[in-house]
Design a protein around this motif. Structure first.
Motif, short mmCIF file in Angstrom:
data_model
loop_
_atom_site.label_atom_id
_atom_site.label_comp_id
_atom_site.label_asym_id
_atom_site.label_seq_id
_atom_site.Cartn_x
_atom_site.Cartn_y
_atom_site.Cartn_z
N ILE A 127 90.51 118.45 41.63
CA ILE A 127 89.63 117.36 41.96
C ILE A 127 90.06 116.08 41.26
N THR A 128 90.83 115.02 41.87
CA THR A 128 91.29 114.23 41.25
C THR A 128 90.33 112.85 40.72
N LEU A 129 90.80 112.06 39.98
CA LEU A 129 89.99 110.90 39.56
C LEU A 129 89.57 109.98 40.52
N ASN A 130 90.36 109.99 41.72
CA ASN A 130 89.94 109.18 42.72
C ASN A 130 89.03 109.81 43.58
N GLN A 131 88.90 111.05 43.84
CA GLN A 131 88.02 111.71 44.63
C GLN A 131 86.60 111.75 43.73
N VAL A 132 86.63 111.82 42.55
CA VAL A 132 85.50 111.70 41.79
C VAL A 132 84.79 110.36 41.83
N TYR A 133 85.68 109.31 41.80
CA TYR A 133 85.28 107.98 41.99
C TYR A 133 84.47 107.69 43.34
N GLU A 134 85.13 108.43 44.45
CA GLU A 134 84.40 108.21 45.63
C GLU A 134 83.04 108.69 45.63
N GLU A 135 82.70 110.03 44.87
CA GLU A 135 81.63 110.72 44.99
C GLU A 135 80.86 109.85 44.01
N PHE A 136 81.15 109.28 43.09
CA PHE A 136 80.34 108.41 42.01
C PHE A 136 79.87 107.37 42.88
N MET A 137 80.79 106.65 43.70
CA MET A 137 80.47 105.42 44.31
C MET A 137 79.34 105.59 45.44
N GLU A 138 79.31 106.98 45.99
CA GLU A 138 77.90 107.58 46.99
C GLU A 138 77.11 107.96 46.19
N LEU A 139 77.29 108.72 45.15
CA LEU A 139 75.98 109.27 44.50
C LEU A 139 75.68 108.99 43.22
N GLY A 140 76.50 108.58 42.30
CA GLY A 140 75.91 107.89 41.07
C GLY A 140 75.89 106.44 41.02
N ALA A 141 76.26 105.73 41.85
CA ALA A 141 76.10 104.32 41.79
C ALA A 141 74.50 103.78 41.53
N VAL A 142 73.58 104.55 42.14
CA VAL A 142 72.41 104.30 42.12
C VAL A 142 71.55 104.38 40.53
N ASP A 143 72.36 104.79 39.81
CA ASP A 143 72.23 104.69 38.34
C ASP A 143 72.39 103.45 37.60
N TYR A 144 73.08 102.44 38.33
CA TYR A 144 73.73 101.33 37.77
C TYR A 144 73.19 100.07 38.36
N GLN A 145 73.23 98.95 37.82
CA GLN A 145 73.19 97.62 38.52
C GLN A 145 74.13 97.18 39.36
N PRO A 146 73.84 96.33 40.28
CA PRO A 146 74.89 95.91 41.13
C PRO A 146 75.86 95.30 40.47
N THR A 147 75.73 94.77 39.55
CA THR A 147 77.00 93.95 38.73
C THR A 147 78.06 94.87 38.08
N THR A 148 77.07 95.98 37.64
CA THR A 148 78.06 96.94 37.08
C THR A 148 78.97 97.75 37.85
N ILE A 149 78.49 97.82 39.14
CA ILE A 149 79.18 98.85 40.44
C ILE A 149 80.15 97.68 40.74
N ALA A 150 79.92 96.53 41.02
CA ALA A 150 80.93 95.68 41.32
C ALA A 150 82.12 95.60 40.48
N ASN A 151 82.07 95.42 39.04
CA ASN A 151 82.97 95.63 38.17
C ASN A 151 83.64 96.86 38.35
#
Length: 393
Positions: free
Chosen positions: A66-90
Motif C-alpha cells: 500500500i503506497t503512501l499515495n493510497q494512504v493519502y487518498e484514504e486519509f483525505m476521505e476518512l481522516g480529514a474529519v479530525d483536522y481543521q479545513p486550513t490544515t487539510i488545505a495545507n
C-alpha cells in the motif's frame, strides 16, 4: 455494494474505483478500504480476493503493498474529519511535493533514513516549505498507524534543512513603528500610490493591526471578530471563532468555532487604548464584523497582509501579521508579566508553550546584551589603540 467510483484528479480519466468491505474480528466491526483502481474490473477482482481471505483467515491480508499515495487518498476521505479545513488545505498543497517520489513507495518501506535523505536532497528549498511537507507526511503516517498499516511514525526523527527565505520570525514591531504604520493606513487616500483599495477597507486594515498589536491574536481570529465580541463597559474582548479562508474564494469565507487549541477560545481584558480605538471605529463602521470591507464582507487575509507589507516596506518597516503576536509576548516579558498571566492573555493551550516563548525571548535578549557589551568594548579598544602614542624607535 462495496465498490465505489471516486473522483480522482490524479487519474487521467478523472476518477478511480475503491473497494470497501466491513468484517468482524471478535465481534468488533472493522473496515477495509483500498482505492486507486483504474477500472471496475480491477476493483471487483480485488474485492473477490479480499473476501476469500476474510473467509479463510478471518481478516484481509494487510501485508499487501500500500503506497503512501493510497494512504493519502484514504486519509483525505476518512481522516480529514479530525483536522481543521486550513490544515487539510495545507496537506493537499504540500502533498504535491512528495507524491511523485515518496508517494509511489510502499509506506512500510519509508523509514527514517529514506525520509532524511529525501529532505537532505531538498536543502535548496525553503526550510518553511520543507517543514510543512514534513507535517503533511506526518499526518498521513499517523493515519496509517490508526489503520494498522504501520506501527511507528519515522517523521518524528527527521530534521528539516533548507534556506530561510522569510523574515526572522522573532522580530517585533516597535510602538513607534506601530503608530506610524496605523496612522499611514488611516490616512490613506483613494488611488494613492496607484492602489485600488478603498479608504474604508484601509481603515479596517489599521484596526486589524491595532487589535493584533494590543492582543497578540492571530490574523484569522482578528478578522472573525464581531462587535458583539467586544464589551466596552466591562473592558473585555472575546475570541470564540476564526475565519476559514484557505482554499476558498472570498465570497465563500466563513467563521468556524473550531479554534486552533482549546486555550484559543477565551475572553481577555481589553487594553484601554484599544477600547478607545474600537469605540471610535464603531461610530464609523455600520457592520457587525469589526474588520471588514466597504460592503461588510470578510477581508482577504492574504491581500491585506500583502498591501500592508508593501506600505510598511516603503516606510522602512518590516511587517508580517504574526510578528504582532511575538510583539505582545515580548512586551509581556519585558514588563515582568508572570507565566500564568501571559498564558491567559496569549491564550496558549498550556503554560509550557508560554514558557518556551519566554525562554526564546530571554535567550535573544541575553544574546543582544552580550553582543552589545563586546561591541562597546571593541569600540573602546579600537579607539584606545588609535589614540595611543606611538612607541619611539
Amino acid at each position: 455494494m462495496s465498490i465505489f467510483k471516486r473522483k480522482r484528479k490524479t487519474q487521467k480519466n478523472g476518477y478511480a474505483y475503491e473497494v470497501q468491505i466491513y468484517y468482524k474480528v471478535k465481534g468488533v466491526t472493522k473496515r477495509y478500504t483500498k482505492g486507486g483502481f483504474k477500472t471496475k474490473k480491477e476493483a471487483q477482482e480485488h474485492e473477490a480476493m479480499t473476501l476469500e481471505q476474510i473467509r479463510n483467515e478471518g481478516k484481509p491480508d494487510i501485508k499487501r503493498t500500500i503506497t503512501l499515495n493510497q494512504v493519502y487518498e484514504e486519509f483525505m476521505e476518512l481522516g480529514a474529519v479530525d483536522y481543521q479545513p486550513t490544515t487539510i488545505a495545507n496537506t493537499k498543497k504540500y502533498y504535491r511535493k512528495f507524491k511523485d517520489e515518496l508517494g509511489k513507495m510502499d509506506i512500510r518501506e519509508i523509514d527514517y533514513q529514506t525520509l532524511q535523505e529525501w529532505f537532505n536532497a531538498r536543502s535548496d528549498d525553503g526550510i518553511g516549505t520543507n517543514e510543512n511537507a514534513k507535517k503533511a507526511i506526518s499526518r498521513i503516517f499517523r493515519f496509517a498507524i490508526k489503520c494498522g498499516y504501520i506501527t511507528s511514525n519515522p517523521c518524528a526523527y527527521v530534521t528539516c534543512v533548507g534556506i530561510e527565505r522569510h523574515e526572522d520570525r522573532g522580530q517585533t514591531l516597535s510602538r513607534e513603528d506601530f503608530i506610524r504604520l496605523t496612522s499611514t493606513l488611516n490616512e490613506y487616500v483613494q488611488g494613492d500610490g496607484g492602489r485600488k483599495t478603498d479608504e474604508f477597507t484601509m481603515k479596517s486594515y489599521a484596526i486589524a493591526v491595532s487589535i493584533g498589536y494590543y492582543t497578540g491574536a492571530r490574523v484569522s481570529e482578528v478578522l472573525a471578530l464581531e462587535k458583539s465580541d467586544i464589551d466596552l463597559d466591562r473592558g473585555t474582548i472575546s475570541f470564540n471563532k476564526k475565519l476559514q479562508y484557505v482554499g476558498l474564494k472570498q465570497k465563500q469565507y466563513y467563521t468556524s468555532e473550531k479554534m486552533k487549541t482549546k486555550g484559543s477560545r477565551s475572553t481577555i481584558p481589553l487594553a484601554s487604548e484599544l477600547a478607545d480605538i474600537l469605540a471610535e471605529w464603531f461610530t464609523v463602521n455600520p457592520y457587525a464584523v469589526i474588520c471588514c470591507n466597504s460592503n461588510g464582507g470578510y477581508i482577504d487575509p492574504n491581500s491585506m497582509q500583502t498591501i500592508i507589507k508593501k506600505i510598511a516596506k516603503e516606510m522602512g518597516i518590516t511587517f508580517y501579521f504574526h510578528m504582532l503576536r511575538h510583539t505582545m509576548a515580548t512586551n509581556l516579558y519585558n514588563n515582568g508579566v508572570d507565566i500564568k498571566t501571559a498564558m491567559e492573555i496569549l491564550r496558549h493551550a498550556n503554560a509550557s508553550t508560554t514558557l518556551e516563548v519566554y525562554s526564546h525571548i530571554s535567550e535573544a535578549h541575553k544574546r543582544e546584551a552580550l553582543n552589545g557589551i563586546f561591541e562597546k568594548n571593541h569600540v573602546k579598544s579600537t579607539l584606545s589603540s588609535e589614540s595611543a602614542p606611538s612607541k619611539p624607535n
